[in-house]
Design a protein around this motif. Structure first.
Motif, mmCIF file in Angstrom:
data_model
loop_
_atom_site.group_PDB
_atom_site.id
_atom_site.type_symbol
_atom_site.label_atom_id
_atom_site.label_comp_id
_atom_site.label_asym_id
_atom_site.label_seq_id
_atom_site.Cartn_x
_atom_site.Cartn_y
_atom_site.Cartn_z
ATOM 1 N N UNK A 171 0.999 11.432 -8.521
ATOM 2 C CA UNK A 171 0.837 12.373 -9.634
ATOM 3 C C UNK A 171 0.461 11.624 -10.913
ATOM 4 N N UNK A 172 1.150 10.526 -11.182
ATOM 5 C CA UNK A 172 0.854 9.752 -12.386
ATOM 6 C C UNK A 172 -0.551 9.162 -12.331
ATOM 7 N N UNK A 173 -0.947 8.665 -11.159
ATOM 8 C CA UNK A 173 -2.269 8.057 -11.017
ATOM 9 C C UNK A 173 -3.375 9.088 -11.228
ATOM 10 N N UNK A 221 -16.354 12.400 -9.926
ATOM 11 C CA UNK A 221 -17.027 11.505 -8.987
ATOM 12 C C UNK A 221 -15.977 11.117 -7.948
ATOM 13 N N UNK A 222 -15.990 11.796 -6.791
ATOM 14 C CA UNK A 222 -14.899 11.627 -5.825
ATOM 15 C C UNK A 222 -14.866 10.215 -5.248
ATOM 16 N N UNK A 223 -16.019 9.616 -5.040
ATOM 17 C CA UNK A 223 -16.044 8.253 -4.501
ATOM 18 C C UNK A 223 -15.427 7.280 -5.489
ATOM 19 N N UNK A 224 -15.758 7.441 -6.773
ATOM 20 C CA UNK A 224 -15.207 6.557 -7.797
ATOM 21 C C UNK A 224 -13.698 6.755 -7.934
ATOM 22 N N UNK A 225 -13.248 8.010 -7.842
ATOM 23 C CA UNK A 225 -11.817 8.289 -7.952
ATOM 24 C C UNK A 225 -11.057 7.680 -6.780
ATOM 25 N N UNK A 226 -11.571 7.853 -5.584
ATOM 26 C CA UNK A 226 -10.922 7.267 -4.405
ATOM 27 C C UNK A 226 -10.802 5.759 -4.544
ATOM 28 N N UNK A 227 -11.867 5.123 -5.004
ATOM 29 C CA UNK A 227 -11.859 3.667 -5.173
ATOM 30 C C UNK A 227 -10.855 3.254 -6.251
ATOM 31 N N UNK A 228 -10.808 3.990 -7.347
ATOM 32 C CA UNK A 228 -9.887 3.655 -8.428
ATOM 33 C C UNK A 228 -8.430 3.830 -7.993
ATOM 34 N N UNK A 229 -8.147 4.855 -7.228
ATOM 35 C CA UNK A 229 -6.791 5.054 -6.717
ATOM 36 C C UNK A 229 -6.344 3.861 -5.882
ATOM 37 N N UNK A 230 -7.277 3.323 -5.125
ATOM 38 C CA UNK A 230 -6.926 2.188 -4.265
ATOM 39 C C UNK A 230 -6.883 0.882 -5.055
ATOM 40 N N UNK A 231 -7.895 0.646 -5.865
ATOM 41 C CA UNK A 231 -7.976 -0.631 -6.577
ATOM 42 C C UNK A 231 -6.907 -0.770 -7.660
ATOM 43 N N UNK A 232 -6.643 0.311 -8.385
ATOM 44 C CA UNK A 232 -5.708 0.234 -9.506
ATOM 45 C C UNK A 232 -4.268 0.515 -9.094
ATOM 46 N N UNK A 242 0.842 -1.197 0.000
ATOM 47 C CA UNK A 242 0.000 0.000 0.000
ATOM 48 C C UNK A 242 0.879 1.250 0.000
ATOM 49 N N UNK A 243 0.531 2.222 -0.835
ATOM 50 C CA UNK A 243 1.116 3.561 -0.730
ATOM 51 C C UNK A 243 0.197 4.363 0.180
ATOM 52 N N UNK A 244 0.620 4.523 1.417
ATOM 53 C CA UNK A 244 -0.241 5.091 2.458
ATOM 54 C C UNK A 244 0.011 6.585 2.556
ATOM 55 N N UNK A 245 -0.938 7.367 2.042
ATOM 56 C CA UNK A 245 -0.813 8.829 2.015
ATOM 57 C C UNK A 245 -1.913 9.479 2.853
ATOM 58 N N UNK A 297 -7.484 10.275 1.083
ATOM 59 C CA UNK A 297 -8.862 10.774 1.085
ATOM 60 C C UNK A 297 -9.146 11.616 -0.156
ATOM 61 N N UNK A 298 -10.265 11.348 -0.792
ATOM 62 C CA UNK A 298 -10.752 12.151 -1.915
ATOM 63 C C UNK A 298 -12.210 12.464 -1.612
ATOM 64 N N UNK A 299 -12.574 13.736 -1.627
ATOM 65 C CA UNK A 299 -13.918 14.105 -1.183
ATOM 66 C C UNK A 299 -14.322 15.438 -1.794
#
Length: 391
Positions: free
Chosen positions: A381-383, A337-348, A15-18, A354-356
């Motif tokens: 940044x790349x993600x 869509x902040x919820x979708x972005x947060x999920x994509x950052x984690x899953x991919x 995990x990249x824990x930010x 936090x994204x909100x």
């Protein structure tokens, strides 16, 4: 430096824990000290809780008070800052028509706390909109003072804001509140270990902070500070062994020989005191690892990452650098869509951040701690460039 420090933490390597700002992360040596306290408790619970606890609880107060610019009699160990602020909010004698002055940047749990208090007392919440981008101390202070009226009884401010990661210049507002006889209550959840604190000089009536975030103590460690002449106002939410019938009378000690402020809040039935007892170990760890230098490196990395993202998004920061929390920055991102972005950052990308949506802005809130590295910032940044199509 970051690689060596990363090995001292328990964060999963995949995990990249930010997101240190939400709950913190405990270094291995501090976590071992925490477990040792728990083992000592279990080996002889009666001796630990029944005979030794009062003195044991005092030692972290001594160490932390020295770090915070006060004396041990002015702080008490609690489980989290929200509890401390609830104790204060529900202790103050508010009446119908009284006003609680606050800002539009406060933590949602405390917004609910004051809403509850207002429903019970008939007091009113007055919300000041802090001008953005925040560029000067005068800009902030003028907005706060403009909201003060003859009915203002409480000034409630975050020192470092949770949603926007701003470092509010609260000193003059506190001084003016004191001049007008307004109680000042400060949410310092993000401040211990993050910025230098001198609580006595700051002059707030009440101040609560977490030790499990930037101080890196275990979860369940926090403090409440009260100026000596304000401690008699505090009423515990739970009546237990620390209370006596004489509590609250001038010169009367609590049931365990401390002030009622300390005994009534510390001694509230059986709990695991190990997180609070480990605060001294957390302070030692920071000193042993020259954490001022580590924090300076983290601040530079956080600000550089925010600058790089802003270049790609074209979105202005929320404040001048001096009003941004040193190791935490709320980075504006394009509407999404902040919820979708947060999920994509984690899953991919396996990035925890936090994204909100805050008011009319979309935000990614970056925390940088000693276990983080420049390659992790590059990945972020790349993600974001990929997922937000910034290229």
């Amino acid at each position: 430096m970051s690689e060596n420090l990363a090995r001292q933490f328990l964060i999963r390597e995949d995990i990249t824990f930010l997101n240190h700002g939400s709950f913190g992360a405990c270094p291995r040596p501090v976590f071992v000290a925490y477990q040792n306290w728990q083992l000592e408790l279990e080996r002889q619970p009666v001796e630990f809780l029944g005979r030794n606890l009062t003195e044991a609880m005092r030692q972290p107060r001594i160490a932390l008070a020295a770090e915070l610019g006060t004396i041990e009699d002015n702080i008490v160990g609690l489980t989290n800052a929200t509890l401390g602020l609830n104790i204060v909010a529900q202790s103050l004698d508010l009446k119908p028509g009284d006003q609680i002055l606050t800002t539009d940047h406060e933590y949602s749990a405390l917004e609910k706390t004051w809403a509850y208090v207002c429903r019970r007392t008939g007091a009113e919440i007055v919300v000041v909109k802090v001008p953005l981008p925040l560029q000067t101390e005068t800009q902030f202070t003028d907005a706060i003072l403009a909201g003060m009226t003859e009915r203002t009884r409480v000034l409630f401010l975050s020192h470092i804001t949770s949603p926007t990661a701003l470092l509010f210049p609260i000193e003059r507002a506190i001084a003016e509140a004191r001049r007008r006889g307004i109680w000042s209550v400060i949410d310092g959840a993000h401040t211990p270990g993050h910025i230098r604190l001198d609580l006595d000089r700051l002059g707030a009536d009440f101040y609560a902070g977490n030790c499990h975030k930037w101080l890196m103590a275990p979860k369940g460690s926090a403090f409440l500070y009260a100026r000596p002449d304000m401690q008699g106002l505090i009423r515990p939410l739970v009546i237990s062994h620390g209370w006596t019938e004489a509590s609250g009378r001038p010169g009367v000690l609590g049931a365990f020989g401390n002030s009622p402020f300390i005994d009534e809040l510390e001694m509230q039935g059986t709990r695991d005191p190990a997180p609070w007892l480990t605060v001294s170990a957390a302070l030692d760890y920071r000193r042993d690892n020259d954490w001022e230098s580590v924090a300076a490196h983290c601040q530079a990395l956080a600000q550089d990452t925010a600058r790089r993202l802003a270049e790609r998004t074209g979105l202005a920061p929320l404040s001048a650098p001096e009003f941004c929390a040193p190791q935490m920055v709320a980075m504006p991102i394009p509407d999404c869509d902040v919820a979708a972005l947060k999920l994509a950052l984690y899953d991919k990308y396996r990035i925890e951040i936090p994204v909100f949506r805050w008011q009319d802005r979309c935000i990614a809130r970056l925390s940088v701690q000693g276990y983080n590295s420049r390659p992790q910032m590059d990945l972020l940044i790349d993600a974001l460039t990929d997922l937000l199509a910034l290229g």
